[in-house]
Design an enzyme around this catalytic site. Structure first.
Site, mmCIF file in Angstrom:
data_model
loop_
_atom_site.group_PDB
_atom_site.id
_atom_site.type_symbol
_atom_site.label_atom_id
_atom_site.label_comp_id
_atom_site.label_asym_id
_atom_site.label_seq_id
_atom_site.Cartn_x
_atom_site.Cartn_y
_atom_site.Cartn_z
ATOM 1 N N ASP A 197 -16.214 32.392 0.831
ATOM 2 C CA ASP A 197 -15.870 30.988 -0.015
ATOM 3 C C ASP A 197 -16.477 30.843 -0.797
ATOM 4 O OD1 ASP A 197 -14.032 31.545 2.049
ATOM 5 O OD2 ASP A 197 -14.828 30.914 3.778
ATOM 6 N N ASN A 214 1.924 33.962 2.636
ATOM 7 C CA ASN A 214 1.200 33.535 1.723
ATOM 8 C C ASN A 214 1.612 34.372 0.449
ATOM 9 O OD1 ASN A 214 -0.352 30.538 1.058
ATOM 10 N ND2 ASN A 214 -0.992 30.967 2.949
ATOM 11 N N GLY A 223 0.894 36.665 6.629
ATOM 12 C CA GLY A 223 1.452 36.779 4.775
ATOM 13 C C GLY A 223 2.386 36.029 4.829
ATOM 14 N N ASN A 225 -8.993 33.914 -4.146
ATOM 15 C CA ASN A 225 -9.079 33.146 -2.179
ATOM 16 C C ASN A 225 -8.123 31.719 -2.593
ATOM 17 O OD1 ASN A 225 -9.337 34.014 0.242
ATOM 18 N ND2 ASN A 225 -10.930 32.490 0.384
ATOM 19 N N GLU A 285 0.042 24.896 0.748
ATOM 20 C CA GLU A 285 -0.796 26.349 0.008
ATOM 21 C C GLU A 285 0.590 26.499 -0.408
ATOM 22 O OE1 GLU A 285 -4.292 28.228 2.882
ATOM 23 O OE2 GLU A 285 -2.525 28.269 3.778
ATOM 24 N N HIS A 336 -8.352 29.054 0.394
ATOM 25 C CA HIS A 336 -9.147 28.513 1.592
ATOM 26 C C HIS A 336 -8.716 27.605 2.035
ATOM 27 C CE1 HIS A 336 -12.311 29.596 4.989
ATOM 28 N NE2 HIS A 336 -12.437 27.895 5.057
HETATM 29 C C1 GAR Z 1 -3.734 31.271 5.185
HETATM 30 O O1 GAR Z 1 -4.171 29.460 5.942
HETATM 31 C C2 GAR Z 1 -4.774 30.835 4.347
HETATM 32 O O2 GAR Z 1 -5.672 29.867 3.926
HETATM 33 C C3 GAR Z 1 -6.254 31.562 6.098
HETATM 34 O O3 GAR Z 1 -5.471 32.481 6.351
HETATM 35 C C4 GAR Z 1 -4.279 32.013 6.352
HETATM 36 C C5 GAR Z 1 -3.140 32.788 6.424
HETATM 37 O O4 GAR Z 1 -1.863 32.420 7.083
HETATM 38 N N1 GAR Z 1 -7.586 32.187 4.507
HETATM 39 C C6 GAR Z 1 -8.440 31.953 4.951
HETATM 40 O O5 GAR Z 1 -9.142 31.658 6.240
HETATM 41 C C7 GAR Z 1 -9.536 32.907 4.661
HETATM 42 N N2 GAR Z 1 -10.163 32.502 4.899
HETATM 43 P P1 GAR Z 1 -0.592 33.539 6.305
HETATM 44 O O6 GAR Z 1 -1.767 35.546 6.620
HETATM 45 O O7 GAR Z 1 0.333 33.193 6.674
HETATM 46 O O8 GAR Z 1 -0.630 34.085 4.730
#
Ligand code: GAR
Length: 188
Positions: A144, A14, A12, A101, A173, A103
């Site tokens: 995606d 992001n 979490g 989303n 991100e 990615h």
């Molecule tokens: C992030 O890097 C996001 O881009 C990726 O999961 C991570 C979550 O990190 N999402 C995917 O791979 C979606 N297919 P976080 O929980 O620390 O935000």
């Protein structure tokens, strides 16, 4: 004031960054929806006073509980932040072009089922790519494959590990996701 619901499954970071970023803007994160009772995002959101709803796959796919709750709270846009589940058709239809989303690769490369989080970075390194990056895109019925809104790159370095590359991609991100979502919402 546009109301944002975040869907997340994991750590979490992001989600936390989005919540913080919108604190003094015209947008607000009103709730975090999470499909994993052990996910770090729950404590992060609670610490920032954002309510969390934990749900099961069955609740999401075989009942209208989540969509009903979003409608009751008048959620305008949905932002996925490390959410590892497909959304049901009813939600895609109800929020058509209003679900975004992020990615951690340059889609269409390294997308699709099973390509999430650290697995993406492992695959990028296994293929000896020289660059990776992020894709921010609209969400449709498939993994995606919705319309891309934004991409930016970072280098893959000689001695990278999946963790080092993940950290570099994560900083992209944090830098871009709040901004690109806000621009999209404000121009909708
Ligand atoms: C992030 O890097 C996001 O881009 C990726 O999961 C991570 C979550 O990190 N999402 C995917 O791979 C979606 N297919 P976080 O929980 O620390 O935000």
């Amino acid at each position: 004031m546009p109301k944002i619901a975040i869907f997340a499954s994991g750590s979490g970071t992001n989600a936390e960054n989005l919540i913080e970023s919108y604190k003094h803007t015209s947008m607000i994160v009103t709730r975090v929806y999470c499909n994993n009772a052990k996910a770090g995002v729950i404590a992060r959101a609670q610490r920032l006073n954002v309510p969390v709803t934990v749900f099961s796959k069955d609740e999401l796919w075989n009942s209208s509980t989540i969509l009903d709750s979003m409608r009751a709270e008048q959620v305008d846009f949905v932002v996925l932040a490390g959410f590892m589940m497909l959304l049901p058709q009813t939600m895609i239809d109800a929020y058509r072009n209003k679900i975004i989303n992020i990615h951690p690769s340059l889609l269409p490369k390294y997308g699709g089922k099973g390509m999430f989080g650290i697995h993406v970075h492992e695959a990028v390194l296994a293929n000896h790519e020289t660059e990776s990056g992020i894709t921010i895109h609209l969400v449709n019925e498939e993994y995606d494959s919705g319309k891309p809104l934004f991409q930016t790159t970072c280098p893959v370095l000689e001695n990278d590990t999946p963790e080092l590359l993940a950290a570099r991609v994560h900083s992209l991100e944090y830098q871009y996701y709040p901004k690109i979502v806000q621009e999209y919402v404000e121009n909708f």
